[in-house]
Write a protein that holds these residues in place. Sequence first.
Motif, PDB file in Angstrom:
ATOM      1  N   GLY A 129      43.936  33.231  42.909  1.00 55.28           N
ATOM      2  CA  GLY A 129      43.112  33.196  41.621  1.00 55.28           C
ATOM      3  C   GLY A 129      43.239  31.845  40.946  1.00 55.28           C
ATOM      4  O   GLY A 129      44.128  31.303  41.122  1.00 55.28           O
ATOM      5  N   ASP A 177      41.629  29.833  36.956  1.00 52.10           N
ATOM      6  CA  ASP A 177      40.972  29.687  36.079  1.00 52.10           C
ATOM      7  C   ASP A 177      40.789  28.230  35.203  1.00 52.10           C
ATOM      8  O   ASP A 177      41.690  27.515  35.505  1.00 52.10           O
ATOM      9  CB  ASP A 177      41.291  30.893  34.826  1.00 52.10           C
ATOM     10  CG  ASP A 177      42.744  30.655  34.069  1.00 52.10           C
ATOM     11  OD1 ASP A 177      43.270  29.879  34.501  1.00 52.10           O
ATOM     12  OD2 ASP A 177      43.204  31.684  33.699  1.00 52.10           O
ATOM     13  N   HIS A 201      45.144  36.238  36.430  1.00 54.16           N
ATOM     14  CA  HIS A 201      43.694  35.956  36.885  1.00 54.16           C
ATOM     15  C   HIS A 201      42.944  37.383  37.482  1.00 54.16           C
ATOM     16  O   HIS A 201      41.895  37.485  37.958  1.00 54.16           O
ATOM     17  CB  HIS A 201      43.810  34.926  38.159  1.00 54.16           C
ATOM     18  CG  HIS A 201      44.274  33.731  37.806  1.00 54.16           C
ATOM     19  ND1 HIS A 201      45.399  33.252  38.317  1.00 54.16           N
ATOM     20  CD2 HIS A 201      43.961  32.745  37.032  1.00 54.16           C
ATOM     21  CE1 HIS A 201      45.693  31.998  37.836  1.00 54.16           C
ATOM     22  NE2 HIS A 201      44.862  31.787  36.994  1.00 54.16           N
ATOM     23  N   VAL A 229      39.747  37.621  31.653  1.00 53.35           N
ATOM     24  CA  VAL A 229      38.928  37.639  33.010  1.00 53.35           C
ATOM     25  C   VAL A 229      38.308  39.118  33.055  1.00 53.35           C
ATOM     26  O   VAL A 229      38.952  40.245  33.051  1.00 53.35           O
ATOM     27  CB  VAL A 229      39.769  37.687  34.257  1.00 53.35           C
ATOM     28  CG1 VAL A 229      38.719  37.655  35.591  1.00 53.35           C
ATOM     29  CG2 VAL A 229      40.338  36.277  34.296  1.00 53.35           C
TER      30      VAL A 229
END
Lengths: 159, 334
Positions: free
Chosen positions: A58, A60, B55, B247
Amino acid sequence: MSAQPSTRADEVVVGGFPVRTDRLYDPGSHLWVRPMPDGIVRVGMDALNVETTGTLAGLDFLPEGTPLRRGTPYGTVEAAKFVGPLATPVSSLLVRGNPAVLADPGLIEREPYDGGWLVELRPTDWDDEAPALLSDVTALRAWMSAEVADYRERGLIAE
Amino acid sequence: MASSPRRLRVLDFGTVTPLRSQTSWHALGYGRSDPDEATLSFARPRAPYVCLGRHRSFAEVDHETLQLLGLPLLRRMAGGGPVYLDAQQLFFQVTLPTSAVPARRDLALAQLLAPAVSALRRLGVDAVFDARGEISVGGAKVCGHGAAQIEDHVIVVGNLIRGFDHERASRVLATASPTTTAEVQRLMERYVAATPVDPTAWRTAMVEEYAALLGATPVTGRLRVNEQRALTRLDSEFASRGWIRHVDRPTGEVRTIKVRAGVWVHEWAHDGGATVLSVTDGRVDSVLVEGLPTSDLRTFVGAPLDEVRRVLTDRTTHPLATALAAMPAARVSA
């Protein structure tokens, strides 16, 4: 270590790792920086960076429009349950993150130099900072060769 | 170690609120980075809660169940999926300056979790850091872990499982079908196990093992002023809706739940119900297609997933083929 042949005209392979020669590289962070139209640069991880980071789970990015200084984080990336910063290669404003890699981080591993780009930035100090980036093919080969040898010696990548 | 600290500061936050069980160790990342000092800290949550990795999506949690059970939801900066945590789990964290940690993440984790394995072994637990990167006993995970770089520190966190509520741990995960929840619970019961060690003996062994790894002298410490300030700020930030929903995207066509490394449950919801596929180390552990007799699927159990994909190549209308087509290949068998 010598460069190995690549099937692409704009690519050399050094120590088993492809390096695209149509862009610049930040030697400290192993990020590539590719100038795009309208004064924007596209940023992504080079193949050695992808290899040593491991399977990406993941990531961001900071909000669009965030002012960034070279070396400070523009986002985070997660691999092996380890979350670490993504360091900005050039002082800039964050234009946008790549929505495709947010939805599918594996794209970075599959296409590090193409669809797996990370962010687009608008450099704010390009003239001063660009000289620190590598673009000359001979310099790129020498740098990547030394990096691969160092990483191998430290056990960070397989022999 | 890349560049070993000489002192090991030992902090015990004690039994704390769920919020503090997270914010206390995060605060260490915002302290002054001292190349000569590492910190080993301990905490235990007073009450159960659910914690999302940095995440991971808000949508991965069953909010109705959380409300029903009165469980708060928090989000950590370290990685990994949503997990159910409670007072039966002993939290530990090792905080080091980044200069003391190998650049490669998997090597760093293996190195920094090795003392936790040694501590368990000293207490008679046959723990290993296995090939999948889990601390396990007989194939069952006994200790969760994650890691984060916060400013100039790397923090590796772990939770030793002294007791585990498999039923709650599976219920708090959002699924489209109870069949999936039941399958997750079944696999958790097989692959997540409790290690009922004595907490005091474990803590002593941990301090000694981490001090030995670092070649550092353990010293009992406390939070410094700048860490206290960070803690106050984090208490507010971590409780904010913005951070918890940081998220919040749909879980996608296929919902994938990791039970432990190498053990996955995939759920593909469709008009006729759900297709639930469990994969263990690249082989089909079980497969259920709601509305289809299990006898039609038995042939796939135990088969390598790649082989199942190949067999189903020409049977595109088979519900399992449709589900497999929707699953990213790397995630399914990793």
